[in-house]
Design an enzyme around this catalytic site. Sequence first.
Site, short mmCIF file in Angstrom:
data_model
loop_
_atom_site.label_atom_id
_atom_site.label_comp_id
_atom_site.label_asym_id
_atom_site.label_seq_id
_atom_site.Cartn_x
_atom_site.Cartn_y
_atom_site.Cartn_z
N GLY A 164 3.30 5.93 3.12
CA GLY A 164 3.26 5.85 1.66
C GLY A 164 1.93 6.33 1.13
O GLY A 164 1.11 6.84 1.88
N ASN A 165 1.74 6.17 -0.16
CA ASN A 165 0.43 6.50 -0.74
C ASN A 165 0.09 5.46 -1.80
O ASN A 165 0.87 4.54 -2.05
CB ASN A 165 0.43 7.92 -1.30
N ARG A 166 -1.06 5.61 -2.43
CA ARG A 166 -1.56 4.55 -3.30
C ARG A 166 -1.09 4.64 -4.76
O ARG A 166 -1.59 3.93 -5.61
CB ARG A 166 -3.09 4.56 -3.30
#
Length: 399
Positions: A208-210
Amino acid sequence: MLADKTIVLGITGSIAAYKAADIASKLTQAGAKVEVVMTDSATKFVAPLTLRSITGRPVITDMFEPAAEFKIGHIALAEAADVVVIAPATANTIAKLAAGIADDMLTCVVLATKAPIILAPAMNVNMFENSITQDNLAKLKARGFTIVDPASGRLTSGKIGLGRLADIDKIIGIIKQVLGRSGDLAGKRLVVTAGGTQEPIDPARHIGNRSSGKMGYAMAEAARDRGARVTLITAPTSLLEPIGMEVVHIETAAQMKEAVARAVAQADALIMAAAVADYQPKAVAKAKIKKESPSLTLELIRTPDILTEVKGDFLKVGFAAESQDIVANARQKLEKKKLDLIVANDITDKESAFGADTNKVTLIDRDGKVDSLPLLTKREVADKILDRVVGFLAKKARK
Ligand code: C5P
C-alpha cells in the site's frame, strides 16, 4: 457553500425534534442564516428558546406573529429561502403537504416558496410503511421534493425498523447537494479517484501507500457542492463515505482502471487524485505466505497507467506527488499523460504531505500556465482546481 445562504428549517412534532438543534447548529456554524419554523407540536418536544439561542435568530412558531423582519410573514420567508428543510417531518405534515393543506406557518411557507424543499421523515415504522404515507411521499417526490430516507434502528416504540431520522451529516450533505444544483458545475459529470490502491501479496497482506484519500474526497465533495454529478472511485480509506454522489469501492489499480473506464463513458472530466500503486506482485499467493525462510523476494510488475490508458473526450486532471524538481517533473507528466491540468505537490513539505488537511500545490496547465498556490486546506485547493476545470469546460463549449 452554506455561507450567506438562507435556510428555512421546519421542525415538526416528532421525538427526533431535538436532533434539529444539531442541524441548526451545524448550519449556523457553517455561516448559513437559519430561520427556524416550528409547528405547535414541535414546541412540545423542544423549546423554541433552544433553537433561538443556537441560530441567534427569532424562531417562528405562530402564523400571526411572525418575526419582526418578516413583515409579510410566510411570503417573505418563502421568498428569502434558498432551501426549505423539514427535519424531522412527521406523517401528519407529509400528509398535509401532499394534500396541499396550508394551515400553519410551515405548510404556508412550503406552499408559497419557489426554493427546493427537502423532507427528512421520522416516525414509527408502521406509520412510515403505511401505504398512505408512502403514497404521500411518492406524490411529493414526483413534485420535486427531495426525500431523505429515514434510517433503520431502534424506534421510540421499542420496535426495530425504518423510521429514525436520517443521520444529521447525511441531511447536511443533501442540503449542500441541493443548494449546489445552481452551481457552476451544474449538469456536469465528474469522475474523481481517491485513496491509495492496495495490491495483494497473499490473502492477508498487501502493498500500500500513505495516501489518506483526503484530497480526493475534498475534490468530490467540492464538485458535488458546485452542482456536478460525481462518481467517486475510492481505494480503502478511513474517511466517512460522502453523501450525494455515487461511490465505487475498489482495492487494486486494475480494479480502479476498470471502474474508471466504466465511469468516464459520459464524463466531462476525470480527476485522478488517487495514489495508484506503480507496481503489483506478479502473482498473488493463494495461501498466507509462511515466515519460514530468512528472506523473501517478491517479483513486482507494473500496474496499468490509468490516466495514460483511459480514452475519451473529457478533461483529464492528474496529480504529481514529487520530492524534487517539482515543476519540471510535473510538466513532463502532463505531457506524457496528455493531461489538461496537473496538480504538483512537494511531499517532503510537512504541510502538504500525505494525511495532512492542508496542501500547497502548483497548478500547471496544458497551455503552460504555472500557478503556485499558497498553503490552503484541501477543500480550498479542490475549489481552485475546479475553477480551472470550469474554465476549461467553458472554453471547450465555445469551440
Ligand atoms: O506517474 P505518477 O504516478 O507520478 O502520476 C501521478 C498521476 O497519475 C496521478 O494523477 C495518478 O492518479 C495517476 N496514475 C494513474 N495510474 C497509475 C499511476 C498513476 O492513473 N498506474
